[in-house]
Structure formats: structure tokens, C-alpha cells
Design an enzyme around this catalytic site. Sequence first.
Site, PDB file in Angstrom:
ATOM      1  N   ASP A 104       0.877  -1.165   0.000  1.00 14.77           N
ATOM      2  CA  ASP A 104       0.000   0.000   0.000  1.00 14.77           C
ATOM      3  C   ASP A 104       0.918   1.219   0.000  1.00 14.77           C
ATOM      4  OD1 ASP A 104      -2.568   1.413   0.357  1.00 14.77           O
ATOM      5  OD2 ASP A 104      -1.671   1.992   2.260  1.00 14.77           O
ATOM      6  N   LYS A 105       0.657   2.187  -0.897  1.00 11.43           N
ATOM      7  CA  LYS A 105       1.595   3.302  -1.077  1.00 11.43           C
ATOM      8  C   LYS A 105       1.703   4.196   0.148  1.00 11.43           C
ATOM      9  CE  LYS A 105       0.491   7.154  -3.173  1.00 11.43           C
ATOM     10  NZ  LYS A 105       0.913   8.240  -2.247  1.00 11.43           N
ATOM     11  N   THR A 106       0.587   4.798   0.524  1.00  7.88           N
ATOM     12  CA  THR A 106       0.619   5.854   1.532  1.00  7.88           C
ATOM     13  C   THR A 106       0.950   5.303   2.911  1.00  7.88           C
ATOM     14  OG1 THR A 106      -1.046   7.050   0.266  1.00  7.88           O
ATOM     15  CG2 THR A 106      -0.661   7.781   2.530  1.00  7.88           C
ATOM     16  N   THR A 142      -2.822   2.074  -4.628  1.00  7.60           N
ATOM     17  CA  THR A 142      -3.041   3.381  -4.017  1.00  7.60           C
ATOM     18  C   THR A 142      -4.401   3.924  -4.420  1.00  7.60           C
ATOM     19  OG1 THR A 142      -2.220   5.654  -3.872  1.00  7.60           O
ATOM     20  CG2 THR A 142      -1.855   4.514  -5.944  1.00  7.60           C
ATOM     21  N   GLY A 143      -4.921   4.785  -3.600  1.00  2.62           N
ATOM     22  CA  GLY A 143      -6.171   5.468  -3.937  1.00  2.62           C
ATOM     23  C   GLY A 143      -5.937   6.716  -4.753  1.00  2.62           C
ATOM     24  N   LYS A 196      -9.235  -3.237  -2.256  1.00  2.00           N
ATOM     25  CA  LYS A 196      -7.840  -3.672  -2.144  1.00  2.00           C
ATOM     26  C   LYS A 196      -7.722  -5.199  -2.149  1.00  2.00           C
ATOM     27  CE  LYS A 196      -6.118   0.512   0.094  1.00  2.00           C
ATOM     28  NZ  LYS A 196      -5.443   1.114   1.259  1.00  2.00           N
ATOM     29  N   ASP A 204      -6.481  -1.562   5.419  1.00  2.63           N
ATOM     30  CA  ASP A 204      -6.017  -2.666   4.575  1.00  2.63           C
ATOM     31  C   ASP A 204      -6.356  -4.038   5.137  1.00  2.63           C
ATOM     32  OD1 ASP A 204      -4.787  -0.752   2.918  1.00  2.63           O
ATOM     33  OD2 ASP A 204      -3.061  -0.685   4.243  1.00  2.63           O
TER      34      ASP A 204
END
Length: 721
Positions: A414-416, A563-564, A591, A614
Site C-alpha cells: 500500500d503506497k501511503t 493506491t487510492g 484492495k 487494509d
Amino acid sequence: MNNDISKTKYTCPMHPEIVRDSPGMCPECGMNLLPMRTGADDMQTHAEIPRDSALSQRKSAGHDKHAGHSTNIFKMKFWISFVLSIPVVLYSDIAQKLLRWQAPVFPGSQYLQFVLASIIFFYGGLIFLTSAWRELRAKLPGMMTLIGLAITTAYAWSLYTVLAGRTDNLFWELSTLITIMLLGHWLEMRAVAGAQGALKELSKLLPDVAEIVRSPQSGEAGGDKTETVPLSEVREGDIVMVRPGGKIPTDGKVTEGTSSVDESIATGESKLVSKQIGDTVIAGTINSDGTLKIKVTGIGENTFLAGVMRLVAEAQASKSRLQLLSDRAAYYLTITAVTVGGVTFAGWLAAGAGTAFAIERLVAVLVITCPHALGLAVPLVASISTTKAAKNGFLVKQRLALEAARNIDVVLFDKTGTLTKGEYGVTNVWSIGAKDENEVVRLAASVDSYSEHPIAKATVAYARARNIQLEEVKDFTRISGKGSRGNMGNSVVSAGGFGMVENLGFMLPQEIQKEHEKGKTITYVVRDNAVVGVLAFADIIREESREAIKTLKSMGIGVAMLTGDTDDVAKWVAGELGIDEYFARVLPGEKSDKVKLLQGKGKRVAMVGDGINDAPALTQADLGIAIGAGTNVALESAGIILVKNDPRDIPKIINLSRMTYVKMIQNLFWATGYNVVAIPLAAGALAFEGIILQPALAAVLMSLSTVIVAANAMLLRNKKL
């Protein structure tokens, strides 16, 4: 924790059945006793393992072969049995023949072997007999059952020879067998205790006392005073003072002072971590060079340290697939041993070898087949790997999760907050009409210093990090949806988005336009209706992410990201980090679908996320790895938890998984291979060649195999991840 200190109980996280009214050491393992939560509900320690855990099931079933035992018990029994065994052996026929020596004869000397061997049997052997009874009562016969059968058979036959006036007893075999078995178990217990050393050390991290800051009472002269109190008296909301070099007694937030803290024992971070007002601190870590005042936010079961101990203990109690396989193998090996032993006994009787010889072969088979090494092969490796993980900054909640890590094909981040810091930072500065880039930053940060907007805060933080002096701003105005404005000297300065310049006819240079197309946020700096500079912002990429992804790729593992954010942002981050595949504009509920998509391609997926939004994806993945810092460590959605937000720990997890698996396979190979060779020898397959395996020698070989397996497992401790 209950505020009534007098009702506080203390228990051991590894032996929850031990409860005391005051702090102290566990009599079984030597760990510090920890406070329990009391109240209307059942008493519960903060390190308690859930009732339905594997450890609870094994203890309730009586399947733990060392339940109620300690290293010192085996040590003491061994030495006493060893001393008593010496005259038993010296008075045996075989010793007198080999040494050509006649033992002294005195009144009653013919009963010396019987008396001493009986003491050894009931004193040294009782520990095996009670454990065997627990196994049989639980209908889970194992190694203790075999040992119990072997020594009982040998003693029963020897007792019969005494009563019948015969001389073909097995007293020296019985005595040496019990002594060697005690030695083997003592060495095993020492190895297991060493494997749990990290957990034991964690329990010793907390200081015994804390220095509480007391505000002066009404009418008292002077400022704040401090009072040293036992740690058990500290409550949430108290302010504690930690002086240079002192241990931080509780979880909390810094309210006064700056310092650096050694958090290596908690997070694996080797460098000192800077702490200032508002930063969180962890109980048990060591303050370095400054004095800190800390507001207590967590005590007892709510501390980070308690969470670590609970997770490590729970992981050590859980079982991997290989351990379940070894348990089944040990069970069937026990059945095989009894069957082969019975056939061996009957066969030698039928061959006319004599009862004493047949019983000797039976005892040798029962001893040599003890699945001791097999029973230790996997649990000890798993225990060492669990504590090794904790020392390196990640916690294994489920051993199955660690086992799965070695087979991962792709890591999905997950990016953030994982690959990036989850906060804005300045990535580019362009000077258009200003003297230089520093002037652009000074103007923007000065006018933004009065704003609470995340972009404004990032600008000010960037200026301070570069020691750029800010100017005084008058008549500050926050323009909704646009930015900030204020007077600086004789000029009007503005900083904000495109709304600030849309009426000025300003056109972005192509260089800046390219950055904007990557999804970066652009801030324009305007002085007296003229654009003097531009700043670009983006979610800051962690430098650790670059290293982690490079390492994963070198290990042959694919990397993906979800990512969103927009496709432009996702594409830019993926390009910066060299990520193979990415998914953009993914909603939290979608996700897990992306995890399924990768799994549908035949890939085994490890998902790395924050454990909250997540959670479904972490659960869906073949391996869920949750980011959890500080007291948020106890996330329930993943099998492995990263104590600190460092993606470089992901390759460490996979390396540890691979190392652990190799050690387990090596140990299983040795433990099972040894039995294949040893059982026929014990049964007397080579007796026609004059090769007879005595019960005592069988015990030596069995104990030796256990020690080899333990030593091989201990080698895992020194391997670098």
C-alpha cells in the site's frame, strides 16, 4: 489496571499459572513477574496467551513434555544420579570383567546395586514416569512414554532377579540410562531457555522505580518537585522525569525537553532516535543525553513492551506445518517403537536367547526410538526464529505466516504510509522572479507560517530544515480554496494554488508542467501581483523504500503497489521506485480484489499495509504484513507486524523464513535418518556379527542426536538477515 494497588497480582507470561501478590522472579524460568489486570472479570496478565491458543491446548491436554519442569531440576537430578551410578557400574559384572577388578565385599554388598539403582529409578526416573502418565492420560503417547516403558521394564526385571536370587539383572544399564537421559533433557532445556532469552530480557527492561513530577500544593513555595515511587504506583496521566542515561519507565508523550533515545531493543533501530515535545516514547528504551518529562499514556498490559511479549509468547506457542508434521511423525514413531520392541522381545525369546537378553533388546529399542530429536527439531528452530525476529524489529504472530514468507512471489505494498511517509514534502523549487530558490522558500514559508493547511506546514518544515530565516508577516489572511496572503515589509505576498494566479495570465513553464502531470501539487508564490517562484509538493517517498525494493528484486521477488491516488501519482511513484506493477484509484474495499487478481495469476502474495484500512487485503493475502508503530503494534489483521515503518524489514522477513525452513529440514532429516539406522541395531540385527547395542549406549546415541539437533538450531541465532 485496578487503582487499588493492594489487589494487584503478578504473574509470569510464560507460566500464567504462577500468581504472586508482589513483583519478583518466576521460579520456573527466571523471568520478571508482570502485573495482572484485576476486577470483576477473571484476572488476566497483559502477556497472557489466549485460552484457545496452541499453548493452552497443549498444557490442558498434558502434551507438553516439560510441563512443570525447569532446567535446574534436570541439572540437580543428573548430578545426583551420576554420583550414585558410579558404584552401581563398578559393582556390575561387565565392569569387573573389563577392568579385571574385584569390588570390595562387605555385609549386604550384594544389595548395593539394588538400593542405589532403586534410588536412581524413583528419584531420577520419576520425572519421566509422571510425564509419561500425562501423555497416556491425554492419549498422546510420545517420547516420555517410551522412556517410561524402558526404565520400568528394566527395573521390573531387575527387581525380579533380586527376589529370585538371580544375577542377570539390568541395574547398571538402568542407572546409566536414566543418568544419560537426564543429561540429554538438561541440555535440551538449556537450549530452549536460551531460545526464549529475548523474551526473558524484554521482561527485565523496565526499571523498578519511576521519578514522578509533583506540582506544588497551593501556598507552597518553589516549582515542581519529583518523587521516586515504585513502578506499580505510576498511573496514566502522570508526568515522569527521565534523566540522561535512565530507562523510560512507561509508554508516553514528551511534554518537556529534547533528547535522543536508544530504541534498538524495541524496534531494532541501531541509531539514536531524536525526541522532542509531542513525540512518543516506549517503555524500556534508554534516554541518552537530555532530560525528558513524559506524560504517561500506557501502563501494564497497554504498553508496547507488553504487546511485544504477548505476541512473542503467542508465536512461540503456535505451530507451523512442519512442526505438525514432526508431531505426527513422533506419534507414529512411538507406536512403531512399542510394536518393534514387542516383536524383538518375542523373537529373541523364541530364539532361546534368554529372558534377560530379550528384555535388554526391548529396552534398547524403546530408548533408541525415543523421538526426542524429532520432537525438538522444529520447535527449537521456530522458537529461535521468533525471538530473532523480535530483535530485528518485526513480530511474528503466527508461525504459519513466517513459514509462508519463503514462498512469496510478489510483495504488494500500500503506497501511503508504507512506501511513502503519508505527508506532503517539497520536491522541487523554481525561482522565476525571485533572487534565488531560498528567497522563494522564505517568502512562501513566512506567509504560510500562520496557516494550518498541510501544504503550508510542509513549506514551513522545508524552510526550517534548511535554516532559512522567516520574515514577520502582518495582516495575514487565509483565502478559502486558494491559499494565504499577508504583508511583508512594503510588499503583499501570496502563496497558494492556481486560484492565486488565474487572473494574472501566468503560464507554467514546460519543466514545471511535467512535474504537475506527475500528480504533484503546485504552489505559486506571488509578490505584488507577480509570480516570483513555484514549489512542487508530493507525498514524500521513503529512502528506505528504494533500498527495500532493490533488495526484493535481487531476491527474485516481484513488487507491486496499490493506491487510492490518481494514475499520474501512482505512475510517478512506481517509476521513482522501479515498481513492476501498480493499481491506482483503488478504494479501501477494493484492495482485497487486487490481491485476488494477483493470486489468480498463480502468484503467492504478501500484502503490506497499515492493518486498518487494509485489513481485508491483509487477510486475503497469502502473507499479511502490518505496519504498526508504538502502541499500535497489536494489529489483528496480519500474521507479521513491523514495529517500525521500515519497508527494508520485508526482505529480512523472507530471509528469516528461508533460513528457518532450511534449519527445520536439516533437523528433521537428521532426526528421522538416525532412527532408520539405529532401530535395527537396537533390535539386534547384527548380533550374529557380535555387534550388540547396550541400552546405555542407545541412550548415549539418542541423547547425542538431540544435542546435535539443538546445536544445529542454535546456529540460526548468529546468522545475519
